[in-house]
Design a protein around this motif. Sequence first.
Motif, PDB file in Angstrom:
ATOM      1  N   GLU A   4       0.785  -1.100  -0.003  1.00  0.00           N
ATOM      2  CA  GLU A   4       0.074  -0.095  -0.018  1.00  0.00           C
ATOM      3  C   GLU A   4       0.868   1.263   0.095  1.00  0.00           C
ATOM      4  OE1 GLU A   4      -2.900   0.009   2.953  1.00  0.00           O
ATOM      5  OE2 GLU A   4      -3.375   2.181   2.858  1.00  0.00           O
ATOM      6  N   ASN A   5       2.108   1.110   0.744  1.00  0.00           N
ATOM      7  CA  ASN A   5       2.991   2.293   0.858  1.00  0.00           C
ATOM      8  C   ASN A   5       3.654   2.606  -0.563  1.00  0.00           C
ATOM      9  OD1 ASN A   5       2.322   3.061   3.340  1.00  0.00           O
ATOM     10  ND2 ASN A   5       4.276   2.492   4.278  1.00  0.00           N
ATOM     11  N   LEU A   6       4.014   1.622  -1.382  1.00  0.00           N
ATOM     12  CA  LEU A   6       4.333   1.518  -2.503  1.00  0.00           C
ATOM     13  C   LEU A   6       3.450   2.547  -3.449  1.00  0.00           C
ATOM     14  CD1 LEU A   6       6.327  -1.696  -3.098  1.00  0.00           C
ATOM     15  CD2 LEU A   6       7.160   0.631  -2.702  1.00  0.00           C
ATOM     16  N   GLN A   7       2.179   1.945  -3.396  1.00  0.00           N
ATOM     17  CA  GLN A   7       1.127   2.647  -4.268  1.00  0.00           C
ATOM     18  C   GLN A   7       0.743   4.155  -3.928  1.00  0.00           C
ATOM     19  OE1 GLN A   7      -2.421   0.204  -3.341  1.00  0.00           O
ATOM     20  NE2 GLN A   7      -1.685  -1.460  -4.730  1.00  0.00           N
ATOM     21  N   ILE A   8       1.097   4.329  -2.687  1.00  0.00           N
ATOM     22  CA  ILE A   8       0.855   5.796  -2.253  1.00  0.00           C
ATOM     23  C   ILE A   8       2.054   6.779  -2.783  1.00  0.00           C
ATOM     24  CG2 ILE A   8       0.850   7.379  -0.271  1.00  0.00           C
ATOM     25  CD1 ILE A   8      -0.518   5.136   1.316  1.00  0.00           C
ATOM     26  N   LYS A   9       3.275   6.053  -2.718  1.00  0.00           N
ATOM     27  CA  LYS A   9       4.551   6.996  -3.258  1.00  0.00           C
ATOM     28  C   LYS A   9       4.222   6.953  -4.703  1.00  0.00           C
ATOM     29  CE  LYS A   9       7.618   5.346   0.471  1.00  0.00           C
ATOM     30  NZ  LYS A   9       8.693   4.531   0.858  1.00  0.00           N
ATOM     31  N   ALA A  10       3.843   5.662  -5.331  1.00  0.00           N
ATOM     32  CA  ALA A  10       3.642   5.861  -6.708  1.00  0.00           C
ATOM     33  C   ALA A  10       2.692   7.082  -7.391  1.00  0.00           C
ATOM     34  CB  ALA A  10       3.473   4.577  -7.283  1.00  0.00           C
ATOM     35  N   ALA A  11       1.540   7.232  -6.382  1.00  0.00           N
ATOM     36  CA  ALA A  11       0.679   8.080  -6.900  1.00  0.00           C
ATOM     37  C   ALA A  11       1.088   9.245  -6.633  1.00  0.00           C
ATOM     38  CB  ALA A  11      -0.477   7.900  -6.072  1.00  0.00           C
ATOM     39  N   GLN A  12       1.763   9.718  -5.537  1.00  0.00           N
ATOM     40  CA  GLN A  12       2.541  11.053  -5.213  1.00  0.00           C
ATOM     41  C   GLN A  12       3.564  11.369  -6.341  1.00  0.00           C
ATOM     42  OE1 GLN A  12       4.100  10.585  -1.087  1.00  0.00           O
ATOM     43  NE2 GLN A  12       2.182  11.054  -0.206  1.00  0.00           N
TER      44      GLN A  12
END
Length: 585
Positions: free
Chosen positions: A458-466
Amino acid sequence: MKHPACYIILFVVVLLASCGADRDSVRLLQQADSLLNVRPDSMKAVLGTWVDSIGHCPERVRMYYNLLRVKADDKAYVTHTSDSLILSIVRYYREQRDKTHLPEALYYAGRTYSDLKDAPRALEYYQRAIDVMEHEELTDYNLLSRIYSQMGTLFFYQELYDELPDVLRKAYQCDLILKDSANLVFDLRDIGRSFAAVERQDSADWYYRRAIAMAQQIKNDVLRNMLYREFAGFCIKLGKYAEAYEMLQIGRTTIDSLGLPPFYANMARYYYCTNRLDSAAYYYEKELASNSLLHKAGAYESLANIAHRQGNDAKAWSLLQQHVLYKDSLQNIIRTETMNKIDALYNYKKYEQENKELKSKELQRKFLLFLSLSLTLIVLLLGGVLWQKYKRKEQEMLLRQEKLKRMQREQYQFSQSQLAANKKKIEELVTQLYDAKKSNNLLQQNLLQAQKDLLEKENLQIKAAQTFRESSLMSLQQTNVWKKLHRLGEENEATKLTEVDWEELTKAIHVVYPQFVQRLNELCSLSPTEFQVCLLIKLDIPLVRIADIVCRSKQGISSLRERLYKKFVGKKGRPKDCDDFIRNL
C-alpha cells in the motif's frame, strides 16, 4: 383447607344442579375461585367438565366462569395463546361497571398479552387495573402485589430500569401488609437484581442478603438455596470468590433441572476467575447441555478463552466459531426496537388517561378550544411548509456531508499521513513478528507477515501516486496555458483567457488531479465564473490576478469565495476556508 378434594367433588355436584339459581351459581363459583389458589390443576379440570352446560346459565355467571377458566390456565402455567376470551370478559365487566371483577379481568388481560409477547399492551392493562382500584378505592393487596410484580418482570427483561425500583417497592409494601413471607423474599431478591443491573453494587448486596436472611428465618431451604446460587454469581463479579464458593456448595443441595445451567455457569466462572482452568472447562462443558442459547453462547466463548490460554489456538478457533453461531442466533431473537418503544407507549397511555379525566372541563372552554384549533391548523400548515423546506435542506446537507466524508477517506488513503501511519504499523508488526518467531508460532508469523506485506504494498502505491502527481504537475507547468497565465501577470498585459484556454486548463488540471472536477460537480452546481475561480485557486494563482482574469473586483472575489464555501460545506466560512478546501480537494 383440610380436604380440598372433597370440596371439589361437592362443587361439581351442586354446580351442575344449580344453573337455574343465579345466586347459588355465583356463590359456588366464588367457592371455586378460592379453591383455585389451592388446587389450580384440579379446579382447571373441574371447570373443563362444565363447559357444555355453561351456555344455559345467565350471562353474568358465564362471564364469571370464563374469568375463572382464564385464571385457572394462568395459575396452572398454561400459556395464553389468544386475547379474544379475556377481552370479551373485560368488555363485559367494564360495561357493567363491576368494580369487583374488573381489576382482576384487567390483570389477566395483562398476563395474556405478556404471554403473547406484547409488553406495551400488557403494561397498559396492568396500569388500567391499578387505575380502577385507585378510583374505586379498592384494597385488594394480593392483586396489587401480583400486578406490580408482573410489571417489574416486564420492565426488567425489557431493560427499562428507570421504572423498575418503584413498582418492586410497591409490590414489597403490598406483601408486607399481607405478611406473605415467601413473596417478600422474592420482592427483596428482585429489588437486588434491579440494583445489580444498574451497577449499584452496595444496594444490590444489601437486598440480596436481606432476602437470604428472610428465607432462613422462615426456614425455607429451597428458597434459601436458590438465593445462594444467584447471589454467588453476584459475588463472583465482585471478586468475593471464597464467599461465592461457600454459597454454591450450600445451594447445590436442593436444585432442579431449571437451576442447573446457571449453577454450572457460576461454578465455571468461579474456577475460571481463580485460574483453575480444567475445573472451569468441566463445568462449561456441562453448561453446554442446556437448551438456552444464552448459556451455550457464553459457554463456548469461555471454553475458547480457556483453550487460547492453554495454547490450543486451533481448538479455540473452533469453539469461537460455535460461540459466534449461537450469538448470531441470539441477536436475531432480540428485538431492540420493541424495548425502546415500551416506555414511550407506557407513558403515552398514562397521558391518554389523564386526557380522559380532563374531558369534563371541555364544555367550559369550547370557544377557546375552537380558537386554539383554528390557530393550530394555521400554524400546522405554515409549519408543514417550513418543515418540508427544512427537511429538504437537511437531506441536501446530509448528502453533501456524506460526499465530503467519502472524499476525505479517499484522499487520506493516498496522503502522507496514511503513509506515516502505515510505516508505524509496519514497525509494530516487525516487533510482533520478531516475538512470534521467538515463540516459534508459525501460524502467527504467517499472519503478521501477510499484514506487513500488505501495508508495504500500500505504501508503494501511495508513493507511486505521489510521484505521478508531482511529475504531472511539472508537466502542467510546461503547458501553454500555464505560461500564459504567469506571463500575462508578469508583463501586465490583458489577462482574459479564451474558451480554448479554459478547456485546455481544465484538461491539464484533470491530468494532475483526475477527480477534482468530478468532485466539484458532485458537491454542487457551479456557474462558469465560480468554476473558473475554483480552477485558478487550485493552481495557487494570486487572488489579485484571479480578479483580473475573471473581470471581478478583489472584494467581489472574496464574496464569491465565501458563497462557494457555503455551497460546498453547508455552513458559513471565511474566504481562506474556501481556498483551503479547494486546495485540499
